[in-house]
Scaffold this motif. Structure first.
Motif, short mmCIF file in Angstrom:
data_model
loop_
_atom_site.label_atom_id
_atom_site.label_comp_id
_atom_site.label_asym_id
_atom_site.label_seq_id
_atom_site.Cartn_x
_atom_site.Cartn_y
_atom_site.Cartn_z
N ALA A 148 -42.41 -23.81 50.82
CA ALA A 148 -43.67 -23.76 51.55
C ALA A 148 -43.47 -22.96 52.84
O ALA A 148 -42.45 -23.12 53.52
CB ALA A 148 -44.15 -25.17 51.87
N GLY A 149 -44.44 -22.10 53.14
CA GLY A 149 -44.35 -21.24 54.31
C GLY A 149 -43.78 -19.87 54.04
O GLY A 149 -43.90 -18.96 54.88
N ASP A 150 -43.16 -19.69 52.88
CA ASP A 150 -42.59 -18.39 52.52
C ASP A 150 -43.67 -17.43 52.04
O ASP A 150 -44.84 -17.81 51.89
CB ASP A 150 -41.54 -18.57 51.42
CG ASP A 150 -40.25 -19.18 51.94
OD1 ASP A 150 -39.42 -19.57 51.11
OD2 ASP A 150 -40.09 -19.28 53.18
N SER A 151 -43.25 -16.21 51.76
CA SER A 151 -44.15 -15.16 51.29
C SER A 151 -43.66 -14.59 49.97
O SER A 151 -42.46 -14.61 49.67
CB SER A 151 -44.25 -14.03 52.31
OG SER A 151 -44.77 -14.48 53.54
N LEU A 152 -44.58 -14.09 49.20
CA LEU A 152 -44.30 -13.34 47.98
C LEU A 152 -45.31 -12.22 47.85
O LEU A 152 -46.44 -12.34 48.35
CB LEU A 152 -44.43 -14.24 46.73
CG LEU A 152 -43.29 -15.14 46.32
CD1 LEU A 152 -43.71 -16.00 45.13
CD2 LEU A 152 -42.04 -14.34 45.98
N ARG A 153 -44.91 -11.16 47.18
CA ARG A 153 -45.86 -10.10 46.88
C ARG A 153 -45.88 -9.89 45.37
O ARG A 153 -44.84 -9.56 44.77
CB ARG A 153 -45.50 -8.78 47.57
CG ARG A 153 -46.62 -7.75 47.40
CD ARG A 153 -46.36 -6.46 48.15
NE ARG A 153 -45.43 -5.59 47.46
CZ ARG A 153 -45.35 -4.27 47.65
NH1 ARG A 153 -46.16 -3.69 48.51
NH2 ARG A 153 -44.47 -3.55 47.00
N LEU A 154 -47.04 -10.06 44.79
CA LEU A 154 -47.23 -9.80 43.38
C LEU A 154 -47.70 -8.36 43.18
O LEU A 154 -48.42 -7.82 44.02
CB LEU A 154 -48.26 -10.75 42.78
CG LEU A 154 -48.01 -12.25 42.97
CD1 LEU A 154 -49.09 -13.05 42.25
CD2 LEU A 154 -46.64 -12.66 42.51
N SER A 155 -47.29 -7.78 42.07
CA SER A 155 -47.71 -6.43 41.73
C SER A 155 -48.36 -6.45 40.35
O SER A 155 -47.99 -7.24 39.49
CB SER A 155 -46.53 -5.47 41.71
OG SER A 155 -45.92 -5.38 42.98
N CYS A 156 -49.30 -5.55 40.16
CA CYS A 156 -49.95 -5.39 38.86
C CYS A 156 -50.03 -3.90 38.58
O CYS A 156 -50.83 -3.20 39.21
CB CYS A 156 -51.33 -6.03 38.88
SG CYS A 156 -52.26 -5.82 37.35
N ALA A 157 -49.20 -3.44 37.68
CA ALA A 157 -49.16 -2.02 37.35
C ALA A 157 -50.06 -1.75 36.15
O ALA A 157 -49.95 -2.43 35.12
CB ALA A 157 -47.73 -1.60 37.04
N ALA A 158 -50.92 -0.78 36.28
CA ALA A 158 -51.84 -0.40 35.21
C ALA A 158 -51.37 0.87 34.54
O ALA A 158 -50.84 1.78 35.18
CB ALA A 158 -53.25 -0.22 35.76
N SER A 159 -51.57 0.94 33.24
CA SER A 159 -51.24 2.15 32.48
C SER A 159 -52.31 2.34 31.42
O SER A 159 -53.13 1.47 31.15
CB SER A 159 -49.86 2.04 31.85
OG SER A 159 -49.79 0.94 30.96
N GLY A 160 -52.30 3.51 30.81
CA GLY A 160 -53.31 3.81 29.81
C GLY A 160 -54.57 4.33 30.47
O GLY A 160 -54.51 5.19 31.34
#
Length: 123
Positions: A13-25
């Motif tokens: 709790a209190g930490d950070s994350l970065r999600l990524s979503c790569a698109a193709s097509g």
């Protein structure tokens, strides 16, 4: 459009994350792009999203001020920066897309989905 979500993990709790979503097509079909999340036993819920131009964003009230959604059209990638994570943010996070530019909060409105990435926040 094919979507590939990544960046999940287990944090405190209190930490950070970065999600990524790569698109193709057919990336030009990814005009409105949201993040949803789902906890076991519940339906997918809208978290945050933005239109292709990046100027229109929308957030779930409980993540406002903590999460920031952005996209880099040159890289065909959308991001979800998650700060000050809380245990209630624990879920599988999905990115989605649709050709219509307007965001909605209903998962049935989206044509394309990534496979999901698990975020676990412990107290």
């Amino acid at each position: 459009v094919q979507l590939q979500a990544s960046g999940g993990g287990s944090v405190q709790a209190g930490d950070s994350l970065r999600l990524s979503c790569a698109a193709s097509g057919r990336t030009y079909d990814s005009n409105a792009m949201p993040w949803f999340r789902r906890v076991p036993g519940d339906e997918r819920a809208f978290v945050a999203g933005l239109a292709r131009n990046g100027r229109v964003t929308d957030y779930l009230d409980s993540v406002k001020g903590r999460f920031v959604v952005s996209r880099d059209n040159a890289k065909n990638t959308m991001y979800l920066q998650m700060n000050n994570l809380k245990p209630e943010d624990t879920a599988v996070y999905y990115c989605a897309a649709r050709t219509v530019m307007f965001l909605t909060h209903a998962d049935k409105d989206y044509n394309y989905w990534g496979q999901g990435t698990l975020v676990t926040v412990s107290s």
